[in-house]
Design a protein around this motif. Structure first.
Motif, PDB file in Angstrom:
ATOM      1  N   ARG A  24       0.806  -1.223   0.000  1.00  0.00           N
ATOM      2  CA  ARG A  24       0.000   0.000   0.000  1.00  0.00           C
ATOM      3  C   ARG A  24       0.837   1.270   0.000  1.00  0.00           C
ATOM      4  NH1 ARG A  24      -5.090   1.387   3.490  1.00  0.00           N
ATOM      5  NH2 ARG A  24      -5.119   3.232   2.185  1.00  0.00           N
ATOM      6  N   GLY A  25       1.904   1.264   0.809  1.00  0.00           N
ATOM      7  CA  GLY A  25       2.698   2.467   0.920  1.00  0.00           C
ATOM      8  C   GLY A  25       3.372   2.843  -0.384  1.00  0.00           C
ATOM      9  N   LYS A  26       3.756   1.846  -1.142  1.00  0.00           N
ATOM     10  CA  LYS A  26       4.498   2.114  -2.371  1.00  0.00           C
ATOM     11  C   LYS A  26       3.605   2.159  -3.598  1.00  0.00           C
ATOM     12  CE  LYS A  26       7.288  -1.019  -1.141  1.00  0.00           C
ATOM     13  NZ  LYS A  26       7.978  -2.254  -1.334  1.00  0.00           N
ATOM     14  N   GLU A  27       2.347   1.784  -3.410  1.00  0.00           N
ATOM     15  CA  GLU A  27       1.460   1.658  -4.556  1.00  0.00           C
ATOM     16  C   GLU A  27       1.376   2.927  -5.412  1.00  0.00           C
ATOM     17  OE1 GLU A  27      -3.204   0.852  -5.575  1.00  0.00           O
ATOM     18  OE2 GLU A  27      -2.548   1.262  -3.543  1.00  0.00           O
ATOM     19  N   PRO A  28       1.134   4.091  -4.801  1.00  0.00           N
ATOM     20  CA  PRO A  28       1.054   5.293  -5.636  1.00  0.00           C
ATOM     21  C   PRO A  28       2.319   5.502  -6.455  1.00  0.00           C
ATOM     22  CG  PRO A  28       0.289   5.759  -3.427  1.00  0.00           C
ATOM     23  CD  PRO A  28       0.875   4.377  -3.395  1.00  0.00           C
ATOM     24  N   VAL A  29       3.447   5.321  -5.831  1.00  0.00           N
ATOM     25  CA  VAL A  29       4.716   5.534  -6.525  1.00  0.00           C
ATOM     26  C   VAL A  29       4.847   4.573  -7.700  1.00  0.00           C
ATOM     27  CG1 VAL A  29       7.216   5.527  -6.273  1.00  0.00           C
ATOM     28  CG2 VAL A  29       5.777   6.295  -4.371  1.00  0.00           C
ATOM     29  N   LEU A  31       2.541   3.067  -9.417  1.00  0.00           N
ATOM     30  CA  LEU A  31       1.613   3.309 -10.526  1.00  0.00           C
ATOM     31  C   LEU A  31       1.867   4.644 -11.227  1.00  0.00           C
ATOM     32  CD1 LEU A  31      -1.744   1.937  -9.053  1.00  0.00           C
ATOM     33  CD2 LEU A  31      -0.141   0.811 -10.585  1.00  0.00           C
ATOM     34  N   LEU A  32       2.393   5.613 -10.468  1.00  0.00           N
ATOM     35  CA  LEU A  32       2.648   6.930 -11.060  1.00  0.00           C
ATOM     36  C   LEU A  32       3.972   6.965 -11.813  1.00  0.00           C
ATOM     37  CD1 LEU A  32       1.646   9.466  -8.249  1.00  0.00           C
ATOM     38  CD2 LEU A  32       0.519   9.175 -10.443  1.00  0.00           C
ATOM     39  N   ALA A  33       4.929   6.164 -11.345  1.00  0.00           N
ATOM     40  CA  ALA A  33       6.306   6.305 -11.819  1.00  0.00           C
ATOM     41  C   ALA A  33       6.464   6.258 -13.346  1.00  0.00           C
ATOM     42  CB  ALA A  33       7.191   5.257 -11.157  1.00  0.00           C
ATOM     43  N   PRO A  34       5.901   5.275 -14.059  1.00  0.00           N
ATOM     44  CA  PRO A  34       6.158   5.243 -15.506  1.00  0.00           C
ATOM     45  C   PRO A  34       5.687   6.510 -16.224  1.00  0.00           C
ATOM     46  CG  PRO A  34       5.104   3.211 -14.767  1.00  0.00           C
ATOM     47  CD  PRO A  34       5.064   4.164 -13.615  1.00  0.00           C
ATOM     48  N   ALA A  35       4.450   6.923 -15.925  1.00  0.00           N
ATOM     49  CA  ALA A  35       3.920   8.109 -16.592  1.00  0.00           C
ATOM     50  C   ALA A  35       4.699   9.355 -16.209  1.00  0.00           C
ATOM     51  CB  ALA A  35       2.438   8.282 -16.262  1.00  0.00           C
ATOM     52  N   PHE A  36       4.997   9.478 -14.909  1.00  0.00           N
ATOM     53  CA  PHE A  36       5.684  10.686 -14.461  1.00  0.00           C
ATOM     54  C   PHE A  36       7.129  10.735 -14.952  1.00  0.00           C
ATOM     55  CE2 PHE A  36       3.202  13.141 -11.163  1.00  0.00           C
ATOM     56  CZ  PHE A  36       1.993  12.718 -11.665  1.00  0.00           C
ATOM     57  N   ALA A  37       7.754   9.568 -15.088  1.00  0.00           N
ATOM     58  CA  ALA A  37       9.110   9.545 -15.633  1.00  0.00           C
ATOM     59  C   ALA A  37       9.096  10.064 -17.061  1.00  0.00           C
ATOM     60  CB  ALA A  37       9.667   8.127 -15.577  1.00  0.00           C
ATOM     61  N   CYS A  38       8.093   9.629 -17.855  1.00  0.00           N
ATOM     62  CA  CYS A  38       8.001  10.090 -19.242  1.00  0.00           C
ATOM     63  C   CYS A  38       7.698  11.576 -19.308  1.00  0.00           C
ATOM     64  CB  CYS A  38       6.928   9.303 -19.992  1.00  0.00           C
ATOM     65  SG  CYS A  38       7.443   7.621 -20.335  1.00  0.00           S
ATOM     66  N   LEU A  39       6.789  12.031 -18.437  1.00  0.00           N
ATOM     67  CA  LEU A  39       6.478  13.461 -18.430  1.00  0.00           C
ATOM     68  C   LEU A  39       7.719  14.271 -18.084  1.00  0.00           C
ATOM     69  CD1 LEU A  39       2.948  13.747 -16.745  1.00  0.00           C
ATOM     70  CD2 LEU A  39       3.552  14.220 -19.115  1.00  0.00           C
ATOM     71  N   ALA A  40       8.477  13.791 -17.109  1.00  0.00           N
ATOM     72  CA  ALA A  40       9.686  14.509 -16.709  1.00  0.00           C
ATOM     73  C   ALA A  40      10.686  14.518 -17.862  1.00  0.00           C
ATOM     74  CB  ALA A  40      10.295  13.853 -15.471  1.00  0.00           C
ATOM     75  N   LEU A  41      10.878  13.351 -18.472  1.00  0.00           N
ATOM     76  CA  LEU A  41      11.895  13.195 -19.511  1.00  0.00           C
ATOM     77  C   LEU A  41      11.538  13.963 -20.788  1.00  0.00           C
ATOM     78  CD1 LEU A  41      14.538  11.645 -19.803  1.00  0.00           C
ATOM     79  CD2 LEU A  41      13.249   9.751 -20.816  1.00  0.00           C
ATOM     80  N   PHE A  42      10.255  13.930 -21.171  1.00  0.00           N
ATOM     81  CA  PHE A  42       9.871  14.485 -22.473  1.00  0.00           C
ATOM     82  C   PHE A  42       9.189  15.848 -22.393  1.00  0.00           C
ATOM     83  CE2 PHE A  42       9.574   9.757 -23.310  1.00  0.00           C
ATOM     84  CZ  PHE A  42      10.821   9.701 -23.904  1.00  0.00           C
ATOM     85  N   VAL A  43       8.850  16.297 -21.180  1.00  0.00           N
ATOM     86  CA  VAL A  43       8.185  17.599 -21.083  1.00  0.00           C
ATOM     87  C   VAL A  43       8.913  18.520 -20.096  1.00  0.00           C
ATOM     88  CG1 VAL A  43       6.018  18.814 -20.627  1.00  0.00           C
ATOM     89  CG2 VAL A  43       5.960  16.510 -21.606  1.00  0.00           C
TER      90      VAL A  43
ATOM     91  N   ALA B 116      -6.925   9.824  -8.868  1.00  0.00           N
ATOM     92  CA  ALA B 116      -8.364   9.969  -8.648  1.00  0.00           C
ATOM     93  C   ALA B 116      -8.820   9.263  -7.388  1.00  0.00           C
ATOM     94  CB  ALA B 116      -9.128   9.423  -9.852  1.00  0.00           C
ATOM     95  N   ARG B 117      -8.190   8.134  -7.059  1.00  0.00           N
ATOM     96  CA  ARG B 117      -8.789   7.225  -6.084  1.00  0.00           C
ATOM     97  C   ARG B 117      -7.931   6.899  -4.881  1.00  0.00           C
ATOM     98  NH1 ARG B 117     -14.006   7.025  -5.802  1.00  0.00           N
ATOM     99  NH2 ARG B 117     -14.829   7.546  -7.848  1.00  0.00           N
ATOM    100  N   ARG B 118      -6.725   7.385  -4.789  1.00  0.00           N
ATOM    101  CA  ARG B 118      -5.870   7.052  -3.659  1.00  0.00           C
ATOM    102  C   ARG B 118      -5.414   8.332  -2.985  1.00  0.00           C
ATOM    103  NH1 ARG B 118      -6.792   1.871  -2.496  1.00  0.00           N
ATOM    104  NH2 ARG B 118      -5.313   0.433  -3.441  1.00  0.00           N
ATOM    105  N   ALA B 119      -5.438   8.324  -1.651  1.00  0.00           N
ATOM    106  CA  ALA B 119      -4.894   9.463  -0.930  1.00  0.00           C
ATOM    107  C   ALA B 119      -3.441   9.143  -0.590  1.00  0.00           C
ATOM    108  CB  ALA B 119      -5.696   9.706   0.339  1.00  0.00           C
ATOM    109  N   PHE B 120      -2.549  10.016  -0.948  1.00  0.00           N
ATOM    110  CA  PHE B 120      -1.147   9.808  -0.567  1.00  0.00           C
ATOM    111  C   PHE B 120      -0.473  11.158  -0.429  1.00  0.00           C
ATOM    112  CE2 PHE B 120      -1.310   9.955  -5.141  1.00  0.00           C
ATOM    113  CZ  PHE B 120      -0.180  10.646  -5.516  1.00  0.00           C
ATOM    114  N   ARG B 121       0.653  11.146   0.248  1.00  0.00           N
ATOM    115  CA  ARG B 121       1.346  12.425   0.441  1.00  0.00           C
ATOM    116  C   ARG B 121       1.869  12.945  -0.881  1.00  0.00           C
ATOM    117  NH1 ARG B 121       5.218  12.740   5.513  1.00  0.00           N
ATOM    118  NH2 ARG B 121       6.632  12.238   3.838  1.00  0.00           N
TER     119      ARG B 121
END
Lengths: 310, 294
Positions: A24-29, A31-43, B116-121
């Protein structure tokens, strides 16, 4: 659970915890990492890099990038090309945005008023926007063909303006005509969506009060279209500031750079002439123009919505 | 269409024949509306008409830029078809736009779900990052990308056409907006089952977000098929040419190809898109409207 995740526990311990607490603690990271890495790299990184490149000199033969200080800025500002392109871009935007928004709104109102066949008309009027502007731009270039072209042989003789694309005055308006023709469909779609939110009971009430179509529009429809109008204007402006396609295929920036917009000039300098430093100067100016316009639009729309609710 | 509800509201009409005359005047008004729309449509569709007419007219009798009366022929299409490697252009354009759309969705969907669906820092910060990226035009970042791609030797390749687009702030944004509107219960059931993040996105989020995904993908496909700017930056030869890039080369401002042949090439260039548009126009319209439906 959250408190546990945010406390500085070793990552290995978290992973070994049973159940969902482990991921749970790492889940956001994760799931976000691939998209955010591309946004950082290309934008995000390129937007910083373009500012740095505007102070650099690129040598096409040795392929070396060297620090040039303010040289690019000085040469671009004194050459006049940059100012010319800035003025062209602003004129193009000031001409196309109101044209697209007003005609798009008009078409949406007409289509919204027909009882049957609305979808058919929507498909017809959106067709220009769905077609490749680069291909249709070449068709328009022939429509503007001197003398025998359809525009010279009809409206040209009436208003006394011919040979648009070779005229330093009329080439930019010609490019703006094509841009508007392409953009109207998108505006119409946005206004049709906005019209769906116009309160039907209020319109009926106005009808009962014998309010004419004109009054119904100003009293009920127009206020309800506020958000759609703001959004359509923002989208149209964003597209107009970046205009490139029809300039490339209709005039290639000419005559005498009179249709060279900022997008076109940065492409011409940076890609065509491999003068990346000078091109980057144009990119930075374009970015500042986009940001300024967005900020002004945000302020104006806030003020309008406040005035509307007061 | 709204007469059944509004008719009782108008206080009992004093004159007997009124409903009949009103329905006739309404019919007349509708006819006038359609006539007006038809006139505007005729004007707006002139470029298409001219393109088609010229493409089928023999080059000998064609007057540049007008509806000339040469005899009908397919020669222009034959010449235009031979002038460019069309099968390869079509295939390459299809591959590029599909790769962009698939990768954009694959990357954007998990990110949109989390936002949209997860709360995180740092959630707010992450969302603002997406909004900021979404507002940066590709034109502004083109030259650093051009330089970087040339350094790694990727200019003039499909990956140069595809990779810079796969991180889509726009995709993340509109998928997030859509996911926010889905009831929480849909996700709760899966969370109770302790579904892992990957299968959550794949098995729960993907099926539920399908309308938004289809709309966004259609929008992306049309946008990138039409794009001339980016191919003009990264392509040097016809090796990885897209249809749009090729038509701008073949029928551009300094083209020496005959007028009628250029128009035939323009027809060939827009045919796939016309087909996509007619088949998927509903999704395309929805994709456009998703952007404003905040």
């Amino acid at each position: 659970m959250n408190a546990l995740a945010t406390r500085p526990v070793p990552a290995g311990l978290l992973r070994r915890l049973p159940g969902k607490g482990g991921w749970r603690g790492k889940e956001p990271v994760l799931l976000l990492a691939p998209a955010f890495a591309c946004l950082a790299l290309f934008v995000a990184i390129p937007i910083i890099a373009v500012a740095i490149l505007s102070f650099c000199q690129y040598d096409a033969y040795t392929q070396q990038l060297t620090w040039a200080g303010l040289a690019n800025w000085a040469s671009m500002i004194t050459s006049g090309d940059l100012r010319h392109a800035l003025v062209n871009t602003i004129i193009y935007t000031v001409v196309t945005v109101p044209t697209e928004v007003i005609i798009g709104l008009g078409l949406a109102l007409l289509i919204n008023a027909v009882a049957r066949g609305g979808t058919f008309w929507r498909v017809v009027f959106f067709a220009p926007a769905a077609c490749t502007l680069a291909a249709m731009g070449t068709v328009w270039r022939w429509l503007f063909y001197p003398d025998t072209g359809l525009i010279d042989s009809t409206v040209g003789h009436v208003i006394g303006v011919t040979n648009w694309l070779n005229s330093t005055t009329w080439a930019l308006p010609a490019v703006a005509v094509v841009g508007s023709w392409f953009g109207i469909g998108q505006m119409m779609i946005m206004f049709l969506a906005g019209l769906a939110s116009v309160p039907e009971p209020a319109l009926d009430a106005a009808r009962v009060d014998n309010a004419g179509a004109w009054n119904r529009f100003w009293a009920v429809t127009w206020p309800a279209l506020g958000p759609a109008t703001v959004f359509a204007t923002v989208v149209a402006t964003g597209d107009a500031l970046r205009v490139f396609d029809q300039v490339r295929v209709m005039t290639d920036g000419g005559p005498l750079n009179d249709t060279a917009t900022l997008s076109f000039l940065q492409w011409q300098e940076g890609v065509s002439y491999l003068n990346i430093g000078a091109g980057s100067v144009v990119s930075v100016v374009l970015f500042v123009l986009v940001l300024t316009t967005a900020a002004v639009q945000l302020l104006v729309s806030r003020r309008l919505s406040r005035a509307g609710s007061a | 269409m709204r007469s059944p509800t509004s008719a009782p509201a108008t206080e009992a009409p004093p004159l007997a024949p009124r409903p009949a005359s009103r329905s006739r005047s309404r019919l007349l008004r509708q006819a006038r509306l359609h006539a007006l729309l038809a006139v505007i449509a005729a004007v707006m569709l002139i470029p298409f008409a001219l393109m088609l007419k010229a493409a089928f007219t023999s080059p000998a009798g064609a007057v540049p830029g007008s509806f000339s009366s040469g005899h009908l022929t397919l020669a222009n299409f034959r010449a235009a078809w031979d002038a460019l490697d069309w099968p390869r252009l079509y295939l390459n354009s299809c591959f590029v736009v599909l790769a962009i759309a698939v990768l954009q969705v694959a990357l954007s969907l998990p990110a949109a779900y989390v936002l949209a669906r997860r709360a995180f820092r740092g959630q707010k910060l992450a969302f603002w990052f997406v909004i900021a990226c979404l507002n940066i035009p590709a034109q502004v970042t083109a030259l650093p990308m051009f330089y970087a791609l040339s350094r790694v030797g990727w200019l003039d390749s499909d990956q140069a056409l595809i990779l810079p687009w796969i991180g889509s702030g726009f995709g993340i944004f509109i998928l997030r907006q859509y996911l926010v509107s889905i009831p929480q219960s849909v996700f709760d059931a899966a969370r109770i089952d302790r579904v892992g993040p990957m299968s959550m996105v794949w098995r729960v989020v993907l099926p539920n977000a399908r309308p938004a995904i289809v709309a966004f993908a259609t929008f992306s496909i049309v946008l990138h098929w039409n794009d001339l700017f980016w191919p003009s930056v990264v392509l040097l030869t016809d090796r990885s040419a897209t249809v749009t890039y090729a038509i701008a080369q073949f029928a551009g401002a300094d083209s020496t190809a005959p007028y009628t042949q250029q128009m035939a090439a323009a027809v060939l260039a827009i045919i796939p898109l016309i087909v996509i548009y007619l088949v998927a126009q509903k999704h395309l319209v929805k994709g456009l409207n998703l952007t404003s439906g905040e």
